[in-house]
Design an enzyme around this catalytic site. Structure first.
Site, PDB file in Angstrom:
ATOM      1  N   GLY A 204       7.595  -9.773 -11.313  1.00  0.00           N
ATOM      2  CA  GLY A 204       7.884  -9.929 -12.317  1.00  0.00           C
ATOM      3  C   GLY A 204       7.437 -10.324 -13.983  1.00  0.00           C
ATOM      4  O   GLY A 204       7.639 -10.905 -14.863  1.00  0.00           O
TER       5      GLY A 204
ATOM      6  N   ARG B  19      -1.978  -1.620  -5.569  1.00  0.00           N
ATOM      7  CA  ARG B  19      -1.174  -1.264  -4.396  1.00  0.00           C
ATOM      8  C   ARG B  19      -0.419   0.055  -4.599  1.00  0.00           C
ATOM      9  O   ARG B  19      -0.507   1.055  -5.705  1.00  0.00           O
ATOM     10  CB  ARG B  19       0.811  -1.830  -4.442  1.00  0.00           C
ATOM     11  CG  ARG B  19       1.078  -0.927  -3.437  1.00  0.00           C
ATOM     12  CD  ARG B  19       2.434  -2.163  -2.644  1.00  0.00           C
ATOM     13  NE  ARG B  19       2.226  -3.570  -3.355  1.00  0.00           N
ATOM     14  CZ  ARG B  19       1.635  -4.743  -2.675  1.00  0.00           C
ATOM     15  NH1 ARG B  19       2.035  -4.009  -1.013  1.00  0.00           N
ATOM     16  NH2 ARG B  19       2.150  -5.906  -2.371  1.00  0.00           N
TER      17      ARG B  19
ATOM     18  N   LYS C  89       0.032 -17.897  -4.275  1.00  0.00           N
ATOM     19  CA  LYS C  89      -0.193 -17.866  -4.787  1.00  0.00           C
ATOM     20  C   LYS C  89       1.820 -17.648  -4.757  1.00  0.00           C
ATOM     21  O   LYS C  89       2.350 -18.004  -3.495  1.00  0.00           O
ATOM     22  CB  LYS C  89       0.335 -16.029  -4.228  1.00  0.00           C
ATOM     23  CG  LYS C  89       1.256 -15.160  -4.342  1.00  0.00           C
ATOM     24  CD  LYS C  89       0.722 -13.540  -3.388  1.00  0.00           C
ATOM     25  CE  LYS C  89       1.064 -12.341  -3.787  1.00  0.00           C
ATOM     26  NZ  LYS C  89       1.121 -11.572  -2.453  1.00  0.00           N
TER      27      LYS C  89
ATOM     28  N   THR D 253      -1.346  -7.935   1.366  1.00  0.00           N
ATOM     29  CA  THR D 253      -0.986  -7.796   1.871  1.00  0.00           C
ATOM     30  C   THR D 253      -1.248  -8.067   3.514  1.00  0.00           C
ATOM     31  O   THR D 253      -1.334  -6.955   4.214  1.00  0.00           O
ATOM     32  CB  THR D 253       0.436  -6.567   1.581  1.00  0.00           C
ATOM     33  OG1 THR D 253       0.638  -6.267   0.574  1.00  0.00           O
ATOM     34  CG2 THR D 253       1.039  -6.148   2.639  1.00  0.00           C
TER      35      THR D 253
ATOM     36  N   GLU E 240      -7.563  -6.791  -6.260  1.00  0.00           N
ATOM     37  CA  GLU E 240      -6.573  -6.119  -4.826  1.00  0.00           C
ATOM     38  C   GLU E 240      -6.014  -5.231  -4.600  1.00  0.00           C
ATOM     39  O   GLU E 240      -5.804  -4.882  -5.555  1.00  0.00           O
ATOM     40  CB  GLU E 240      -5.412  -7.089  -4.861  1.00  0.00           C
ATOM     41  CG  GLU E 240      -4.897  -7.521  -3.769  1.00  0.00           C
ATOM     42  CD  GLU E 240      -3.356  -8.352  -3.512  1.00  0.00           C
ATOM     43  OE1 GLU E 240      -1.957  -7.661  -3.159  1.00  0.00           O
ATOM     44  OE2 GLU E 240      -3.650  -9.611  -5.129  1.00  0.00           O
TER      45      GLU E 240
ATOM     46  N   GLY F  75       1.436  -6.502 -10.679  1.00  0.00           N
ATOM     47  CA  GLY F  75       0.833  -5.247 -10.246  1.00  0.00           C
ATOM     48  C   GLY F  75       1.922  -4.141 -10.841  1.00  0.00           C
ATOM     49  O   GLY F  75       1.308  -2.972 -11.870  1.00  0.00           O
ATOM     50  N   SER F  76       2.520  -3.644 -10.300  1.00  0.00           N
ATOM     51  CA  SER F  76       3.676  -2.103 -11.116  1.00  0.00           C
ATOM     52  C   SER F  76       3.432  -2.787 -12.771  1.00  0.00           C
ATOM     53  O   SER F  76       3.611  -1.807 -13.635  1.00  0.00           O
ATOM     54  CB  SER F  76       4.962  -2.242 -10.826  1.00  0.00           C
ATOM     55  OG  SER F  76       5.987  -3.349 -10.890  1.00  0.00           O
TER      56      SER F  76
END
Length: 214
Positions: free
Chosen positions: A160, A18, A130, A70, A41, A180-181
């Site tokens: 998480g 992202r 997902k 998304t 992704e 992700g992050s």
């Protein structure tokens, strides 16, 4: 038609990029591939996401799977397909998005927060679900899902997930993860990205090696 996302079944990890900029797409993609990631992704709320998808698909080897995240509409599904996307990931369960994704030969990863969402996704043709947000569903809730969902459906918790809690989710029935992050953030150095990627891949591989030998 694009080939199904078979690499996911081997690597089991999807890098969620992202905020990825097209100018960094090649370097980021090659760094993640070198660490062992085979599924990447690019969420559509990133800058010029279709361009980044095109770049990643053009520079990475054939065993890498590149997709869009998304994704909320049928029109977006078609645009992503045109850019070379092989998987379509959504935060929600939209049966029209799922059906269009499958019709175009891509793998659908719809987001589900309840078993009802998951069954709707499966009925629409999804082979992967997902689990999002995984933190909200929780391990106890997720275990209850696995008791009723078909065994051949891949369950991918997102939200998480890190190298410290992967094992708990695998024990509960997770077949892969969206990261992700804890892996990528726009502006993070390539060295930092590579270090994080190496740790995640190593943890995932160790978990599965231990399960096989048990």
């Amino acid at each position: 038609m694009n080939e199904p996302a078979t690499a996911l079944k081997t690597a089991g990890l999807v890098a969620i990029l992202r905020g990825l900029q097209p100018a960094e797409a090649q370097a980021v993609g090659e760094a993640l591939y070198a660490s062992g990631f085979r599924s990447l992704e690019v969420p559509l709320n990133s800058p010029q996401p279709l361009k980044s998808i095109e770049i990643l698909r053009s520079v990475l080897p054939e065993d890498a799977v590149v997709g869009a995240g998304t994704v909320l509409t049928v029109e977006q599904v078609r645009s992503c397909h045109g850019a070379g996307s092989q998987i379509i990931v959504s935060p929600n369960t939209n049966v029209n998005v799922i059906r269009e994704t499958v019709a175009l030969g891509m793998d659908s990863f719809p987001g589900a927060a309840t078993p009802s969402n998951a069954f709707d996704a499966i009925e629409a043709g999804a082979k992967n679900v997902k689990i999002f947000p995984a933190e909200q569903v929780g391990l106890a809730g997720f275990k209850a899902w696995t008791a009723v969902l078909p065994a051949d459906i891949s369950l991918i918790p997102v939200g998480g997930i890190n190298e410290e809690n992967m094992a708990q989710w695998v024990d509960a029935g997770a077949t892969g993860f969206g990261i992700g992050s804890s892996l990528y953030k726009s502006g993070r150095s390539l060295q930092d990205l590579r270090t994080r990627a190496d740790k995640l891949v190593h943890a995932y591989q160790m978990i599965h090696e231990m399960r096989k030998s048990a």
